[in-house]
Design an enzyme around this catalytic site. Structure first.
Site, PDB file in Angstrom:
ATOM      1  N   HIS A 128       0.681  -1.339   0.012  1.00  0.00           N
ATOM      2  CA  HIS A 128      -0.198  -0.251   0.567  1.00  0.00           C
ATOM      3  C   HIS A 128       0.716   0.698   0.112  1.00  0.00           C
ATOM      4  O   HIS A 128       0.517   2.564  -1.292  1.00  0.00           O
ATOM      5  CB  HIS A 128      -0.753   0.180   1.355  1.00  0.00           C
ATOM      6  CG  HIS A 128      -2.068   1.203   1.510  1.00  0.00           C
ATOM      7  ND1 HIS A 128      -2.956   1.112   0.955  1.00  0.00           N
ATOM      8  CD2 HIS A 128      -1.527   2.279   2.067  1.00  0.00           C
ATOM      9  CE1 HIS A 128      -3.834   2.904   1.794  1.00  0.00           C
ATOM     10  NE2 HIS A 128      -2.527   3.328   2.447  1.00  0.00           N
ATOM     11  N   GLU A 129       1.071   1.248   1.103  1.00  0.00           N
ATOM     12  CA  GLU A 129       2.613   2.247   1.156  1.00  0.00           C
ATOM     13  C   GLU A 129       3.732   2.606  -0.342  1.00  0.00           C
ATOM     14  O   GLU A 129       3.724   3.700  -0.824  1.00  0.00           O
ATOM     15  CB  GLU A 129       3.551   2.658   2.251  1.00  0.00           C
ATOM     16  CG  GLU A 129       2.924   2.103   3.831  1.00  0.00           C
ATOM     17  CD  GLU A 129       2.335   3.379   3.447  1.00  0.00           C
ATOM     18  OE1 GLU A 129       2.041   4.292   3.221  1.00  0.00           O
ATOM     19  OE2 GLU A 129       1.088   3.215   4.087  1.00  0.00           O
ATOM     20  N   HIS A 166       1.248   4.102  -3.036  1.00  0.00           N
ATOM     21  CA  HIS A 166       1.140   5.764  -2.328  1.00  0.00           C
ATOM     22  C   HIS A 166       3.086   6.714  -3.839  1.00  0.00           C
ATOM     23  O   HIS A 166       2.351   7.516  -3.975  1.00  0.00           O
ATOM     24  CB  HIS A 166       1.381   6.355  -1.401  1.00  0.00           C
ATOM     25  CG  HIS A 166      -0.149   6.603  -0.588  1.00  0.00           C
ATOM     26  ND1 HIS A 166      -0.925   6.638  -1.100  1.00  0.00           N
ATOM     27  CD2 HIS A 166      -0.031   5.558   0.592  1.00  0.00           C
ATOM     28  CE1 HIS A 166      -1.939   6.573  -0.352  1.00  0.00           C
ATOM     29  NE2 HIS A 166      -1.856   5.639   0.420  1.00  0.00           N
ATOM     30  N   GLU A 185      -6.190   6.949  -0.958  1.00  0.00           N
ATOM     31  CA  GLU A 185      -6.218   6.271  -0.332  1.00  0.00           C
ATOM     32  C   GLU A 185      -7.241   4.724  -0.343  1.00  0.00           C
ATOM     33  O   GLU A 185      -6.133   3.829  -0.359  1.00  0.00           O
ATOM     34  CB  GLU A 185      -6.848   6.245   0.959  1.00  0.00           C
ATOM     35  CG  GLU A 185      -5.840   7.271   1.987  1.00  0.00           C
ATOM     36  CD  GLU A 185      -4.677   6.276   2.495  1.00  0.00           C
ATOM     37  OE1 GLU A 185      -4.847   4.745   2.890  1.00  0.00           O
ATOM     38  OE2 GLU A 185      -3.659   6.706   1.928  1.00  0.00           O
TER      39      GLU A 185
END
Length: 283
Positions: free
Chosen positions: A132-133, A136, A202
Site C-alpha cells: 500500500h505504501e 502511494h 487511499e
C-alpha cells in the site's frame, strides 16, 4: 485510474482558487496576488520538505537490515517486482501500529513503520501494508497529499487573518460578520476538499498495493488490526502530527463523531469491503 487523477487535479485547482478568492475578498487585486504567492510558497515547502517534516513528527530514525531483515526483504522484493528503486526505510518508536510513505518521487522515497506495527502484524499483513505504501509513492500520492495539506492549512490561516485584518465594516473589507463567516466556513471547505483528495488516493493505494502483493485479504486483515490498535493507542493531536496524519495508512487520532466524519481517511469497513470484493470474497 485516469478518472482519479483528473478528479484530484480538479480538487487541487479548487483549493488554489479558494486561496486566491479569499485573498481577493480581503484585499482586492493586491490581496489576490499576495494569496497566490503564499500558495506558491506553501506548495514549494510541501514539495521539498514534506518528507523531513513527517519523519521528524514521528521521531523516525533510519533502520538497518540487521535490525529489520523481514522488513528489508519485503520492501526489496516488492520494489523489484514493481521495477522501482529501493526506498529508504525508517522506524518510529511509536507503539501505535501505523505506517506512512513520504518523498516526492520513487528515487527520493522513504517508508516508515512504527514499532507497534512490526509487533502486531504477521508477515503477509506487513507485506500488504508495505505494498500500500509503495503504491502511494509510485502513484505520486505523497506529493499530491502534501500539497493538498499545505493549501488547506493556508486557507485556514487566511480565514483567521480575515477576522483580525478584514473585520472592519467599511466598503473595502468584507466586514466583521463576513470575516467571521469566513473564519467558520473556510477551514470546513478546505478540510472537505483535502478529505476528498486523500480518500480518493487511499482507495487507489489499497487497490494498487493489493495488485502488487497479489493478496488483498492480507491488507484487509492488516487494516482491521491497525484501526483497533490506533483506537486503543491514539496519538496526541499536536500541530506537527496533525500535519503528517494524512500520510498514514490509518487515522492516528482518537476522533469520534464529527471528527471521524471529517477524517481524511475513508472508513476502514469500506476499504476492507473493497479489498474483499477484489479477492472475490463473499461473506
Amino acid at each position: 485510474m485516469h478518472h482519479n487523477g483528473l478528479r484530484t487535479a480538479v480538487l487541487l485547482g479548487g483549493l488554489s482558487a479558494l486561496i486566491v478568492a479569499v485573498g481577493a475578498w480581503l484585499g482586492g487585486g493586491t490581496g489576490a496576488q499576495f494569496a497566490f504567492v503564499l500558495a506558491l510558497v506553501s506548495n514549494g515547502v510541501a514539495y521539498f520538505f514534506s518528507d523531513r517534516i513527517a519523519l521528524s513528527a514521528m521521531r523516525a530514525r533510519p533502520v538497518s537490515e540487521v535490525e529489520q531483515p523481514t522488513l528489508y526483504r519485503i520492501v526489496r522484493e516488492l520494489s523489484t517486482e514493481a521495477r522501482q528503486p529501493m526506498p529508504r526505510l525508517y522506524i518510529s518508536p511509536t507503539v501505535q501500529p501505523n505506517a506512512f510513505a513520504t518523498g516526492r518521487s520513487p528515487r527520493r522515497a522513504a517508508v516508515c513503520v512504527t514499532y507497534g506495527l512490526t509487533k502486531l502484524l504477521d508477515e503477509a499483513e506487513l507485506r500488504g501494508v508495505i505494498g500500500h505504501e509503495l503504491s502511494h509513492v509510485y502513484n505520486r500520492d505523497i506529493l499530491i497529499s502534501s500539497v493538498a495539506g499545505a493549501l488547506a492549512t493556508m486557507i485556514t490561516w487566511l480565514s483567521y487573518v480575515a477576522v483580525f485584518f478584514g473585520g472592519s465594516d467599511d466598503d473595502e473589507g468584507p466586514g466583521f460578520l463576513g470575516a467571521l463567516l469566513m473564519m467558520l466556513l473556510g477551514p470546513v471547505a478546505a478540510t472537505m476538499v483535502q478529505m476528498a483528495i486523500t480518500r480518493t488516493r487511499e482507495f487507489q493505494a489499497d487497490e494498487s498495493g493489493a495488485r502488487l502483493t497479489g493478496d488483498p485479504l492480507a491488507l484487509a486483515s492488516a487494516l482491521r488490526k491497525i484501526e483497533l490498535g490506533a483506537r486503543r493507542l491514539p496519538l496526541p493531536e499536536n500541530s506537527r502530527l496533525t500535519s503528517a496524519s494524512h500520510m498514514m495508512i490509518a487515522n492516528p487520532f482518537s476522533g469520534s463523531g464529527l471528527a471521524r466524519l471529517f477524517s481524511t481517511h475513508p472508513p476502514t469497513s469500506e476499504r476492507v469491503a473493497r479489498l474483499e470484493r477484489m479477492a472475490g470474497y463473499r461473506r
